[in-house]
Design a protein around this motif. Structure first.
Motif, PDB file in Angstrom:
ATOM      1  N   PRO A  41       0.820  -1.226   0.000  1.00 28.41           N
ATOM      2  CA  PRO A  41       0.000   0.000   0.000  1.00 28.41           C
ATOM      3  C   PRO A  41       0.853   1.277   0.000  1.00 28.41           C
ATOM      4  O   PRO A  41       0.453   2.305  -0.563  1.00 28.41           O
ATOM      5  N   ILE A  42       2.007   1.206   0.595  1.00 28.88           N
ATOM      6  CA  ILE A  42       2.901   2.378   0.635  1.00 28.88           C
ATOM      7  C   ILE A  42       3.458   2.642  -0.765  1.00 28.88           C
ATOM      8  O   ILE A  42       3.441   3.775  -1.275  1.00 28.88           O
ATOM      9  N   ARG A  43       3.909   1.557  -1.413  1.00 26.63           N
ATOM     10  CA  ARG A  43       4.462   1.721  -2.767  1.00 26.63           C
ATOM     11  C   ARG A  43       3.379   2.200  -3.732  1.00 26.63           C
ATOM     12  O   ARG A  43       3.611   3.088  -4.558  1.00 26.63           O
ATOM     13  N   ALA A  44       2.171   1.646  -3.571  1.00 26.53           N
ATOM     14  CA  ALA A  44       1.081   2.011  -4.491  1.00 26.53           C
ATOM     15  C   ALA A  44       0.732   3.498  -4.351  1.00 26.53           C
ATOM     16  O   ALA A  44       0.510   4.191  -5.352  1.00 26.53           O
ATOM     17  N   ALA A  45       0.722   3.986  -3.120  1.00 28.31           N
ATOM     18  CA  ALA A  45       0.374   5.402  -2.920  1.00 28.31           C
ATOM     19  C   ALA A  45       1.427   6.317  -3.533  1.00 28.31           C
ATOM     20  O   ALA A  45       1.097   7.376  -4.104  1.00 28.31           O
TER      21      ALA A  45
END
Ligand SMILES: Cc1ncc(COP(=O)(O)O)c(C=O)c1O
Length: 383
Positions: A41-45
């Motif tokens: 989720p961090i990379r996607a954001a």
């Protein structure tokens, strides 16, 4: 060049690692990071932010929404902390440097609890301050602080008391009573506490490690440095934050310093961090549980080797251990790399108090790597 810079020692960890450049047969445990990639989720954001074109300069103190999220996060851990006490920085090491620039200059005295991650003592030295070291001492492998000795070293002449707990490399963690004693003493001497609490979540006795924020008043001379690197698996992102005292113009002063150092942290990196904070409960507890399993496996394996002195550290991501008879940790670490394919950090990298010790970062996805490393160390010790 300024003499302070000319005489600055290079990293002894790098010295060992450089000797292994280009060798893929070396099992490396020398740096303080996990081999696990940042949660999705961090990379996607961050990707989404870049796709949306967030590629511009931004607020000196960080995105208002990230600062608000950090204030809420810190409040959840330590009680009420307002957004007016939060500054977002370009890494934990940048947070620490900004704090040191804020507090100490040429000729000032800084007292540091050691052994410690070398960047912490290099920063005041770069600024021309004098660093006085107060050593932790090992008792049955566990490192202990003599609070009276530390208080005797901190006088009205001391500008900053630098404490890193949970400590890199030893894992030593301050008790609540020790924090209270140090806070009371520094209130008397007028000394600032700069607390490096980047490992606060990597604590194995449940919850968060004791923080100075739990005992201090909002207007105490306390600055706490934090990082997304360790608890959010974001070492390469370079994002951290500072918790500052309330009022006194400190926040504005740090904003000015950020302007003149880096101007701001990248927006897409901050978006990633914001996503990380939103799902912190699905990241940190699992990580800590896994790290504890790594620690226990490594420490049990080390204890089974002949003569090795080690104890399970209460916090952090390192086993700090001693092999009797190996008093030159740099030479021993280089030999372990060259002859046994095992990459560890030499204890002397953390100051003279660490000489004779080695640091092993146990943060790995694959516990079998630890077993293989232990075999290699065992092979080296029984030669
Ligand atoms: C004690 C300590 N403080 C601060 C940091 C800074 O972390 P970063 O600059 O990656 O945020 C580290 C990293 O190893 C550390 O060990």
């Amino acid at each position: 060049m300024r003499p302070e810079i000319e005489h600055l020692p290079g990293s002894r960890i790098r010295e060992v690692a450089n000797a292994a450049m280009g060798r893929d047969d070396v099992l490396a445990f020398w740096f303080g990071e996990s081999d696990e990639v940042t949660p999705e989720p961090i990379r996607a954001a961050a990707v989404q932010s870049l796709q949306a074109g967030e590629t511009f300069y931004s607020h000196n103190l960080g995105l208002p929404e990230l600062r608000a999220a950090l204030a809420a996060y810190a409040t959840g851990l330590h009680g009420p902390i307002g957004v007016d006490r939060i500054a977002v920085t370009s890494s934990g090491v940048n947070a620490l440097m900004l704090a040191m620039q804020l507090l100490a200059g040429a000729g000032d005295e800084v007292v540091a609890v050691t052994p410690v991650w070398p960047n912490l003592t290099a920063q005041p030295a770069i600024l021309g301050a004098q660093v006085r070291r107060v050593p932790l001492r090992p008792v049955n492998g566990q490192w202990r602080l003599d609070v009276d000795e530390l208080c005797a070293a901190v006088t009205p002449r001391t500008r900053v008391l630098l404490v890193n707990a949970p400590n890199n490399p030893t894992g030593w963690t301050l008790s609540r009573a020790e924090q209270q004693a140090l806070l009371a003493h520094t209130r008397r001497t007028g000394t600032w506490i700069l607390a490096d609490e980047v490992y606060e979540r990597l604590y194995f006795s449940g919850g968060c490690a004791p923080s100075f924020l739990d005992v201090a008043e909002p207007d105490d001379r306390l600055v706490v440095a934090h990082s997304f690197s360790k608890s959010f698996l974001m070492t390469g992102w370079r994002l951290g934050w500072l918790v500052l005292p309330q009022g006194g113009g400190v926040l504005d002063a740090v904003g000015k310093l950020i302007e003149f150092n880096t101007s701001c942290a990248p927006v897409f990196v901050q978006r990633g961090a914001l996503a990380g904070l939103a799902c912190v409960d699905s990241i940190v507890p699992g990580l800590v549980q896994h790290l504890q399993a790594c620690r226990d496996r490594l420490v049990a394996g080390l204890q089974a080797l002949p003569g090795v002195q080690v104890a399970a550290a209460p916090g952090g991501m390192y086993a700090f251990f001693r092999v009797p008879g190996q008093d030159d940790s740099l030479a021993f670490a280089k030999e372990l790399v060259a002859r046994h394919g095992l990459g560890l950090a030499p204890g002397v990298a953390f100051g003279p108090e660490g000489e004779g010790w080695l640091r092993w970062c146990f943060a790995t996805r694959d516990l079998a790597r630890l077993d293989l490393g232990l075999q290699r160390l065992g092979g080296a010790l029984t030669l």
